[in-house]
Design a protein around this motif. Structure first.
Motif, PDB file in Angstrom:
ATOM      1  N   MET A  33      29.150  22.263 -36.280  1.00  0.00           N
ATOM      2  CA  MET A  33      28.380  22.683 -37.528  1.00  0.00           C
ATOM      3  C   MET A  33      26.972  22.509 -37.420  1.00  0.00           C
ATOM      4  SD  MET A  33      29.751  21.536 -41.479  1.00  0.00           S
ATOM      5  CE  MET A  33      28.309  20.425 -41.630  1.00  0.00           C
ATOM      6  N   ILE A  34      26.356  23.268 -37.880  1.00  0.00           N
ATOM      7  CA  ILE A  34      24.695  22.781 -38.029  1.00  0.00           C
ATOM      8  C   ILE A  34      24.320  22.162 -39.082  1.00  0.00           C
ATOM      9  CG2 ILE A  34      22.526  23.957 -37.981  1.00  0.00           C
ATOM     10  CD1 ILE A  34      23.584  26.149 -36.309  1.00  0.00           C
ATOM     11  N   LYS A  35      23.613  21.192 -38.881  1.00  0.00           N
ATOM     12  CA  LYS A  35      23.218  20.192 -40.093  1.00  0.00           C
ATOM     13  C   LYS A  35      22.042  20.998 -40.677  1.00  0.00           C
ATOM     14  CE  LYS A  35      24.793  15.371 -38.458  1.00  0.00           C
ATOM     15  NZ  LYS A  35      24.396  14.364 -37.865  1.00  0.00           N
ATOM     16  N   GLU A  36      21.981  20.742 -42.027  1.00  0.00           N
ATOM     17  CA  GLU A  36      20.717  21.083 -42.742  1.00  0.00           C
ATOM     18  C   GLU A  36      19.687  20.236 -42.648  1.00  0.00           C
ATOM     19  OE1 GLU A  36      21.756  23.183 -46.917  1.00  0.00           O
ATOM     20  OE2 GLU A  36      22.834  21.248 -46.656  1.00  0.00           O
ATOM     21  N   ARG A  37      18.449  20.780 -42.684  1.00  0.00           N
ATOM     22  CA  ARG A  37      17.201  20.143 -42.303  1.00  0.00           C
ATOM     23  C   ARG A  37      16.502  19.476 -43.351  1.00  0.00           C
ATOM     24  NH1 ARG A  37      13.367  23.656 -38.796  1.00  0.00           N
ATOM     25  NH2 ARG A  37      15.045  23.310 -37.292  1.00  0.00           N
ATOM     26  N   VAL A  38      16.331  18.033 -43.174  1.00  0.00           N
ATOM     27  CA  VAL A  38      15.547  17.484 -44.247  1.00  0.00           C
ATOM     28  C   VAL A  38      14.484  16.970 -43.661  1.00  0.00           C
ATOM     29  CG1 VAL A  38      15.515  15.029 -45.197  1.00  0.00           C
ATOM     30  CG2 VAL A  38      17.514  16.342 -45.644  1.00  0.00           C
ATOM     31  N   LEU A  39      13.151  17.054 -44.752  1.00  0.00           N
ATOM     32  CA  LEU A  39      12.096  16.544 -44.139  1.00  0.00           C
ATOM     33  C   LEU A  39      11.147  15.605 -45.040  1.00  0.00           C
ATOM     34  CD1 LEU A  39       9.195  17.520 -42.178  1.00  0.00           C
ATOM     35  CD2 LEU A  39       8.622  17.679 -44.616  1.00  0.00           C
ATOM     36  N   SER A  40      10.669  14.501 -44.515  1.00  0.00           N
ATOM     37  CA  SER A  40       9.625  13.986 -45.677  1.00  0.00           C
ATOM     38  C   SER A  40       8.702  13.026 -45.020  1.00  0.00           C
ATOM     39  CB  SER A  40      10.755  12.762 -46.399  1.00  0.00           C
ATOM     40  OG  SER A  40       9.827  12.542 -47.551  1.00  0.00           O
ATOM     41  N   GLY A  41       7.561  12.502 -45.598  1.00  0.00           N
ATOM     42  CA  GLY A  41       6.704  11.935 -45.040  1.00  0.00           C
ATOM     43  C   GLY A  41       6.252  10.760 -45.799  1.00  0.00           C
ATOM     44  N   MET A  42       5.478   9.629 -45.279  1.00  0.00           N
ATOM     45  CA  MET A  42       4.792   8.748 -45.984  1.00  0.00           C
ATOM     46  C   MET A  42       3.408   8.606 -45.607  1.00  0.00           C
ATOM     47  SD  MET A  42       6.641   5.137 -46.440  1.00  0.00           S
ATOM     48  CE  MET A  42       8.151   5.681 -46.940  1.00  0.00           C
ATOM     49  N   GLN A  43       2.447   8.729 -46.673  1.00  0.00           N
ATOM     50  CA  GLN A  43       1.164   8.439 -46.341  1.00  0.00           C
ATOM     51  C   GLN A  43       0.778   6.858 -45.835  1.00  0.00           C
ATOM     52  OE1 GLN A  43      -1.612   9.760 -49.552  1.00  0.00           O
ATOM     53  NE2 GLN A  43      -3.000   8.189 -49.210  1.00  0.00           N
ATOM     54  N   ASP A 102       2.910  20.565 -44.461  1.00  0.00           N
ATOM     55  CA  ASP A 102       3.702  19.753 -43.569  1.00  0.00           C
ATOM     56  C   ASP A 102       5.326  20.092 -43.873  1.00  0.00           C
ATOM     57  OD1 ASP A 102       1.759  18.015 -43.018  1.00  0.00           O
ATOM     58  OD2 ASP A 102       1.781  16.869 -44.930  1.00  0.00           O
ATOM     59  N   ILE A 103       5.419  20.586 -45.342  1.00  0.00           N
ATOM     60  CA  ILE A 103       6.949  20.776 -45.551  1.00  0.00           C
ATOM     61  C   ILE A 103       7.485  21.961 -45.426  1.00  0.00           C
ATOM     62  CG2 ILE A 103       8.312  21.132 -47.750  1.00  0.00           C
ATOM     63  CD1 ILE A 103       6.583  19.258 -49.091  1.00  0.00           C
ATOM     64  N   ILE A 104       6.689  23.109 -45.525  1.00  0.00           N
ATOM     65  CA  ILE A 104       7.274  24.465 -45.153  1.00  0.00           C
ATOM     66  C   ILE A 104       7.025  24.804 -43.472  1.00  0.00           C
ATOM     67  CG2 ILE A 104       6.884  25.578 -47.354  1.00  0.00           C
ATOM     68  CD1 ILE A 104       4.333  27.033 -46.337  1.00  0.00           C
ATOM     69  N   MET A 105       6.167  23.959 -42.850  1.00  0.00           N
ATOM     70  CA  MET A 105       6.222  24.066 -41.397  1.00  0.00           C
ATOM     71  C   MET A 105       7.683  24.218 -40.684  1.00  0.00           C
ATOM     72  SD  MET A 105       4.295  24.357 -38.755  1.00  0.00           S
ATOM     73  CE  MET A 105       2.597  23.419 -39.137  1.00  0.00           C
ATOM     74  N   TYR A 106       8.562  23.031 -41.309  1.00  0.00           N
ATOM     75  CA  TYR A 106       9.829  22.725 -40.620  1.00  0.00           C
ATOM     76  C   TYR A 106      10.886  23.641 -41.696  1.00  0.00           C
ATOM     77  CZ  TYR A 106       6.826  19.710 -38.395  1.00  0.00           C
ATOM     78  OH  TYR A 106       5.955  19.266 -37.446  1.00  0.00           O
ATOM     79  N   ARG A 107      10.596  24.472 -42.328  1.00  0.00           N
ATOM     80  CA  ARG A 107      11.580  25.342 -42.902  1.00  0.00           C
ATOM     81  C   ARG A 107      12.839  24.732 -43.452  1.00  0.00           C
ATOM     82  NH1 ARG A 107      12.460  28.402 -38.388  1.00  0.00           N
ATOM     83  NH2 ARG A 107      10.856  27.536 -37.158  1.00  0.00           N
ATOM     84  N   ALA A 108      12.409  23.317 -43.859  1.00  0.00           N
ATOM     85  CA  ALA A 108      13.445  22.374 -44.345  1.00  0.00           C
ATOM     86  C   ALA A 108      14.244  22.669 -45.683  1.00  0.00           C
ATOM     87  CB  ALA A 108      13.102  20.880 -44.579  1.00  0.00           C
ATOM     88  N   SER A 109      15.532  22.344 -45.550  1.00  0.00           N
ATOM     89  CA  SER A 109      16.260  22.795 -46.912  1.00  0.00           C
ATOM     90  C   SER A 109      15.927  21.607 -48.095  1.00  0.00           C
ATOM     91  CB  SER A 109      17.640  22.591 -46.819  1.00  0.00           C
ATOM     92  OG  SER A 109      18.226  23.388 -45.963  1.00  0.00           O
ATOM     93  N   TYR A 110      15.647  20.453 -47.685  1.00  0.00           N
ATOM     94  CA  TYR A 110      15.528  19.290 -48.620  1.00  0.00           C
ATOM     95  C   TYR A 110      14.366  18.308 -48.162  1.00  0.00           C
ATOM     96  CZ  TYR A 110      20.195  21.085 -50.033  1.00  0.00           C
ATOM     97  OH  TYR A 110      21.108  21.619 -50.223  1.00  0.00           O
ATOM     98  N   VAL A 111      13.623  18.059 -49.326  1.00  0.00           N
ATOM     99  CA  VAL A 111      12.467  16.995 -49.318  1.00  0.00           C
ATOM    100  C   VAL A 111      12.879  16.051 -49.994  1.00  0.00           C
ATOM    101  CG1 VAL A 111      10.026  16.535 -49.259  1.00  0.00           C
ATOM    102  CG2 VAL A 111      10.878  19.002 -48.865  1.00  0.00           C
TER     103      VAL A 111
END
Ligand code: TRP
Length: 328
Positions: A1-11, A138-147
């Motif tokens: 099963m492919i896991k959905e992608r999550v992305l987050s960052g910290m300054q 930063d966010i849309i680059m990884y086409r993530a589902s959740y942030v």
């Protein structure tokens, strides 16, 4: 099963503290089992306000990196990288700037708020105005589902969604609209009772020594009306009790609350329980920090592996973006 992608960052502006641990990192650690997680250090974002102080930037990036790992992010489970090592973020930021009305950026509430808050700095720069645009890249680059972010970041997510929508409208469907994964967490008070923040000088840092942590907690303010040991206190007015709510068991909370209300225990007794519980959370962090600090090669390795993996996705995204925009 492919896991959905999550992305987050910290300054990367300043060292991480207990508030960051409870508010973000512990949640990131949880998510790494369920999702395909990408976590990064936003060092360019730190330059938008801290451009005069590059040596502080370097220290912050190191502190974040070490603490990401020390608090339990596992490079076997998630991808950790540094923003500035992936120049595609800058390219996407530039291309998005072509389609982003200046008014949208000026209307993001944090723009004026931060300028007010950091009056000592000149924040009239182009880069500072573009803060949410860089975050969008930063966010849309990884086409993530959740942030996963805290409520303070919701306006940034909102503008990211608008920009993604505008891009798709102009050039065809490339980006999914990112969704915030709101992190609910209790307010973490600093040692003076205000919100824990590096700018208030009231923070307990993950890099503090056990001695420093103990001292900060011992001298932390409690119910200000409880002056003598024999005075009854009100736990609801004590920031120490707010920390108990986060770090202590329900039984311990009930016990110290009751003891405080009846003056059966003193503030130091109450704090001892808290210190024990905060130490329980921090001890594994200290241990892992120690190991990592003695092992700079391992850190380098983790970052280069993470960067390589992230850069591959960024490269794929940029190929699509360039094609959609008619670039060679
Ligand atoms: N603005 C975020 C902060 O204050 C950092 C950040 C930069 C970020 N780019 C991001 C967060 C992308 C989530 C997704 O810490």
């Amino acid at each position: 099963m492919i896991k959905e992608r999550v992305l987050s960052g910290m300054q990367a502006s300043g060292r991480l503290h207990l508030g960051n641990l409870v508010g973000a990192l512990q949640n990131w650690v949880k998510l790494q089992d369920k999702y395909d997680c990408y976590y990064f250090i936003a060092d360019w974002h730190a330059l938008t306000t801290g451009y005069e102080n590059p040596s502080a930037l370097h220290d912050s990036v190191n502190d974040l990196l070490v603490n990401f790992l020390a608090t339990g992010l596992d490079p076997e489970k998630c991808t950790i990288f540094i923003q500035s090592r992936i120049p595609e973020h800058a390219e996407l930021h530039l291309l998005l700037s072509m389609i982003t009305p200046v008014g949208w950026l000026e209307r993001v509430p944090t723009y004026k708020e931060k300028q007010q808050e950091l009056k000592d700095r000149d924040l009239s720069s182009y880069g500072f105005l573009g803060y949410p645009l860089l975050q969008t890249a930063d966010i849309i680059m990884y086409r993530a589902s959740y942030v996963p972010v805290g409520v303070d970041q919701v306006p940034h997510l909102e503008i990211s969604r608008e920009i993604a929508r505008r891009f798709n409208h102009l050039y065809g469907e490339v980006f999914p609209e990112p969704e915030a994964l709101l992190t609910e967490f209790p307010k973490v008070p600093g040692v003076d009772g205000r919100k824990m923040s590096k700018s208030y000088g009231n923070a307990i840092y993950l890099s503090d020594t056990p001695k420093e942590v103990e001292h900060k907690l011992r001298t932390m303010i409690t119910d200000p009306a409880r002056i003598r040991r024999t005075d009854a206190g009100n736990p609801d007015l004590s920031p120490v009790f707010q920390l108990h709510r986060i770090f202590s068991t329900k039984e311990e909370q009930d016990e110290v609350a009751e003891g405080c209300r009846t003056a059966a225990i003193g503030c130091i007794d109450c704090k001892k329980v808290l210190i024990k519980n905060v130490f329980k959370v921090l001890e594994p962090v200290w241990e892992r920090r120690e190991r990592l600090m003695n092992n700079p090669g391992e850190l380098k390795e983790i970052i280069s592996t993470g960067t390589e993996k992230a850069r591959k996705i960024a490269g794929e995204t940029m190929t699509r973006v360039r094609a959609a925009m008619g670039l060679y």
